[in-house]
Design an enzyme around this catalytic site. Structure first.
Site, PDB file in Angstrom:
ATOM      1  N   TRP A 357       0.988  -1.306  -0.001  1.00  0.00           N
ATOM      2  CA  TRP A 357       0.043   0.072   0.001  1.00  0.00           C
ATOM      3  C   TRP A 357       0.922   1.213  -0.085  1.00  0.00           C
ATOM      4  CZ3 TRP A 357      -1.720   3.097   4.720  1.00  0.00           C
ATOM      5  CH2 TRP A 357      -0.699   2.987   5.928  1.00  0.00           C
ATOM      6  N   ASP A 358       2.074   1.210   0.458  1.00  0.00           N
ATOM      7  CA  ASP A 358       3.146   2.337   0.411  1.00  0.00           C
ATOM      8  C   ASP A 358       3.071   3.153  -0.619  1.00  0.00           C
ATOM      9  OD1 ASP A 358       3.876  -0.037   1.714  1.00  0.00           O
ATOM     10  OD2 ASP A 358       5.941   0.646   1.968  1.00  0.00           O
ATOM     11  N   GLU A 485       0.872  -2.726  12.290  1.00  0.00           N
ATOM     12  CA  GLU A 485       1.167  -4.244  12.583  1.00  0.00           C
ATOM     13  C   GLU A 485       1.534  -4.863  13.916  1.00  0.00           C
ATOM     14  OE1 GLU A 485       3.746  -5.181   9.325  1.00  0.00           O
ATOM     15  OE2 GLU A 485       2.451  -4.404   7.767  1.00  0.00           O
ATOM     16  N   GLN A 596       3.392   1.991  14.189  1.00  0.00           N
ATOM     17  CA  GLN A 596       3.383   3.067  13.163  1.00  0.00           C
ATOM     18  C   GLN A 596       1.920   3.771  13.073  1.00  0.00           C
ATOM     19  OE1 GLN A 596       3.088  -0.312  10.239  1.00  0.00           O
ATOM     20  NE2 GLN A 596       2.673   1.332   9.023  1.00  0.00           N
TER      21      GLN A 596
HETATM   22  C1  BGC Z   1       5.084  -1.759   7.254  1.00  0.00           C
HETATM   23  C2  BGC Z   1       3.857  -1.624   6.323  1.00  0.00           C
HETATM   24  C3  BGC Z   1       4.619  -1.529   5.026  1.00  0.00           C
HETATM   25  C4  BGC Z   1       5.833  -2.473   4.593  1.00  0.00           C
HETATM   26  C5  BGC Z   1       6.412  -2.157   3.573  1.00  0.00           C
HETATM   27  C6  BGC Z   1       5.991  -2.770   7.083  1.00  0.00           C
HETATM   28  O1  BGC Z   1       6.868  -2.611   7.890  1.00  0.00           O
HETATM   29  O2  BGC Z   1       4.451  -2.147   8.508  1.00  0.00           O
HETATM   30  O3  BGC Z   1       3.027  -0.606   6.555  1.00  0.00           O
HETATM   31  O4  BGC Z   1       3.839  -1.540   3.848  1.00  0.00           O
HETATM   32  O5  BGC Z   1       6.591  -2.382   5.706  1.00  0.00           O
HETATM   33  O6  BGC Z   1       7.169  -0.985   3.428  1.00  0.00           O
END
Ligand code: BGC
Length: 763
Positions: A357-358, A485, A596
């Site tokens: 989703w970044d 997460e 986050q």
């Molecule tokens: C983050 C996610 C992100 C992923 C890739 C993870 O550490 O929690 O939000 O999409 O990294 O950058």
């Protein structure tokens, strides 16, 4: 850190701890090719290195180990490819090997020239017997000739006459990088590409390799041009798996000799005959003067900066850091719909080249304001993979709609751990948000009709299929994971519900706007989409449950979040961060601790849903329990702080985000840059400090100048117009550089800019 205009300059100390960081920071990429900044001559065996060359969208399919074969779990994943090694060039002078990492270096620095689009290594080296040379190696991944990568190698014999010998390698089969101790990297490192053919055609080396499962072929071609007083003696040979071109060049004291290595890469995803393409690219490039190629590169960047250059007055180092982030975003941006933007761009193998989703939440906003065509490419990639998203939804038991995969290369789900992978349904919300923003920022009706609305409808349908009305008539979304997460599989994640609400109402609203268009009528028929279903979307959006806690006056992250004990961050030893590398996930899930920004991001995106007071209380609450272990976090705290008028915090979080990779703050930049944070850093200025918002009602701005800066200014595009905003101590000025007159909002007031007009306001 030393800085020059639009350059990043670092001393090279051949420190094994720093070397792979430099490989990332001095990577050359152009949206198609990515070549890490490894040392041409190689490194001593005990130095860690990720010697990688990548092509956007090129992948292999490999088994995904699942401990238990539960129904419909992901069993195969895609992974990016290290395509070959054409960067190895070994130099020896009169029989002595140039191995600066092993000693003899008098001075060495590395430069990333972001105005001209190349990296350079400068080394003054003294051989064991006292021969002194000056070496300059310039590398370029060409922005206009996407398949072309050049290494321009110059050596000056400072105190001797003798001979320079270059052994230039082309190694078709190489291994991917791995680290079994880090979940953010692959845990094994096979060689995914198998040789189909290799050899020399006259002086040019060529190879074609192919993956076993995905059937992707990669072609690589190299050739050389020499500039020296004496005629070089050249010889080609195959040694084991390597194709080696040897150039022996007599050199006189004070003379500078130059070898240019041209390499081109092509793949069967894009080309019918990749080898023919690579041969042609090298041939055509060698027909041109290299200076012409450099000029072309510079002019490409000149035009990019005319649409994007960010000036930050009062802090040159910060300005360079922001420039670096923007340059990296450009290096990562795909130029066709065959690839997305990986979490690490094309700069390393972290997250195996997967797109998350970044891209839509953090990176698309940058391109929307600077190069909308690139934003369109990114969204077209999502359109191209919509059918796979439908299949993904069906695998998860949905009867309608599409669920985009949490991580992918071709549109197929590749996340092995579904609680913090597939369950992150909010990726649908991010894509729908980006599609809607794209339309409001560009007025590109054509995109919306041909691709955008279909994405909006199918993603919105998924929410209808996932959510349920509770006994109070509220629309709830259960068993999903939000952005944070460290909290997984919850009911009513505030962020997810708020973005689903936006997705549902945007699909309904934009469908209404375009439903009379014949193409949309055909689309509705093809999708079986009716007015009733549209009403269902509108109603679900209206009745979306957005948790609120009376006692704290904040939005809880989800239904059960506030009932959990708060993790004691102050008592957690420093070396335990990031927590994900030190605690079992289940343990983390039982606490109030955030990796986050989660609810804080939804406040920024959907500020109208809550009062300012609630949002500020939420901000303060989550601030205390967020570790920022994810690089996607501090930039969001900065922009939300700006929106709430918390100027000190806005600047503090921004500083953290702006230099995240340059200062290696997360200590993993060696695996690749953090593209989401780089986009977030841009947003923290443009949407945060400058308060720019784009909605269906148009453009609004609400700028402030953070303490410590004397001003900032940047150009941007809005609905075909080019504008420039300049904010100084007492004034904000908006200039319409080109395009038609238009109305906008400045804070609570209406403003209007006539053609080429300038609008100023006292702050
Ligand atoms: C983050 C996610 C992100 C992923 C890739 C993870 O550490 O929690 O939000 O999409 O990294 O950058």
């Amino acid at each position: 850190m030393q800085t020059k205009t639009n350059c990043i300059v670092r001393k090279e100390q051949y420190d094994p701890k720093e070397l792979n960081l430099h490989e990332t920071l001095f990577c050359n990429a152009n949206g198609y090719i990515g070549v890490r900044g490894t040392l041409e001559e190689g490194v001593p065996a005990d130095f860690p290195t990720m010697r990688g060359q990548y092509l956007a969208g090129a992948y292999e399919i490999i088994p995904m180990k699942q401990a238990e074969s539960l129904c419909n779990l992901v069993e195969k994943k895609q992974t990016m490819l290290n395509i070959c090694d054409t960067q190895t060039i070994r130099l020896s002078v009169s029989g002595e090997d140039f191995l600066p990492a092993e000693g003899g270096t008098e001075e060495a620095e590395r430069i990333l020239n972001m105005s001209e689009g190349y990296t350079e290594r400068r080394t003054r080296w003294i051989s064991p017997s006292g021969r002194e040379i000056d070496v300059r190696i310039r590398r370029m991944a060409h922005f206009r000739v996407k398949e072309l990568f050049t290494i321009d190698y110059e050596v000056t014999a400072l105190n001797f006459s003798g001979e320079a010998v270059f052994d230039s390698f082309h190694i078709p089969e190489v291994e991917n990088y791995s680290d079994p101790n880090d979940p953010r990297l692959a845990d094994e490192s096979p060689c995914f590409l198998k040789l189909e053919k290799q050899g020399f055609r006259e002086e040019a080396s060529f190879s074609v390799t192919r993956t076993k499962e995905s059937g992707v072929s990669i072609a690589a071609v190299t050739n050389h041009r020499c500039f020296s007083e004496a005629k070089p003696y050249s010889m080609v040979r195959e040694e084991g798996e390597a194709l080696i071109t040897r150039l022996r060049i007599p050199v006189r004291k004070g003379e500078r000799i130059r070898v240019i290595k041209y390499a081109a890469f092509s793949d069967s995803i894009r080309e019918k005959d990749p080898l023919a393409k690579a041969v042609k690219v090298v041939h055509d490039a060698m027909e041109r003067d290299i200076d012409e190629l450099y000029e072309d590169q510079k002019s490409y960047l000149g035009s990019f900066y005319s649409r994007s250059h960010m000036e930050i007055k009062g802090d040159k180092e910060l300005e360079d850091a922001v420039s670096f982030n923007m340059y990296e975003l450009l290096q990562a941006a795909p130029h066709d719909a065959f690839a997305g933007i990986a979490a690490k761009g094309l700069s390393g193998e972290g997250y195996e080249g997967h797109y998350f989703w970044d891209t839509e939440m953090y990176v698309v906003p940058f391109f929307l304001m600077t190069e909308p065509k690139l934003a369109e490419n990114i969204l077209s990639f999502r359109y191209a993979t919509l059918q796979r998203a439908r299949e993904n939804a069906a695998l998860l038991g949905h009867r309608r709609g599409a669920l985009y995969p949490w991580r992918t290369i071709t549109g197929v789900e590749c996340s092995g751990y579904f609680p913090s992978g597939t369950a992150a349904y909010h990726i649908n919300g991010a894509i729908a948000y980006a599609v809607t923003q794209y339309y409001y920022a560009t007025s590109d009706k054509d995109f919306l009709i041909k691709m955008g609305l279909e994405i909006l409808i199918e993603t919105a349908r998924l929410w209808l299929d996932t959510g349920v009305y509770d006994r109070k008539g509220r629309f709830q979304i259960q068993e999903v994971t939000g952005p944070d997460e460290y909290t997984c599989m919850v009911n009513n994640n505030y962020y997810t519900n708020a973005s689903a609400r936006y997705n549902l109402s945007s699909a309904a609203k934009l469908y209404e706007e375009f439903r009379d268009e014949p193409e949309i009528q055909r689309l509705a028929e093809r999708l079986g989409f009716s007015e009733d279903e549209k009403e269902e979307m509108r109603e679900a959006a209206e009745k979306m449950y957005l948790p609120y806690d009376e006692e704290y006056g904040i939005n809880p992250q989800d239904d059960s979040f506030l009932d959990k004990p708060v993790w004691d961050l102050k008592a957690t030893p420093k070396e335990d961060f990031p927590l994900l590398l030190h605690y079992h996930p289940l343990h983390l899930y039982r606490f109030q601790v955030c990796k986050q920004a989660d609810t804080v991001l939804s406040h920024f995106l959907f500020p109208k849903l809550q009062s300012r007071e609630t949002m500020e209380k939420s901000f303060r609450y989550y601030e205390r329990i967020t570790t920022h272990d994810s690089s996607l976090s501090t930039c969001v705290f900065s922009m939300t702080a700006s929106m709430l008028g918390l100027k000190k915090e806005a600047l503090l979080y921004f500083g953290d985000s702006a230099k995240l990779d340059l200062m290696n703050r997360h200590e993993n930049t060696k695996d690749g840059v953090h593209t989401a944070n780089m986009g977030g850093c841009y947003m923290a200025i443009v949407n945060g400090f400058a308060g720019i918002r784009i909605t269906e009602h148009g453009l609004s701005i609400d700028p402030f100048l953070p303490e410590g800066l004397t001003g900032y200014s940047f150009p941007f595009t809005f609905r075909g117009r080019r504008l420039k905003l300049t904010v100084e101590k007492d004034t904000a000025a908006l200039k319409l550089l080109s395009g038609e007159a238009f109305d906008f909002r400045f804070r609570e007031e209406n403003g209007r800019l006539e053609e080429e007009g300038l609008w100023t306001h006292r702050l």
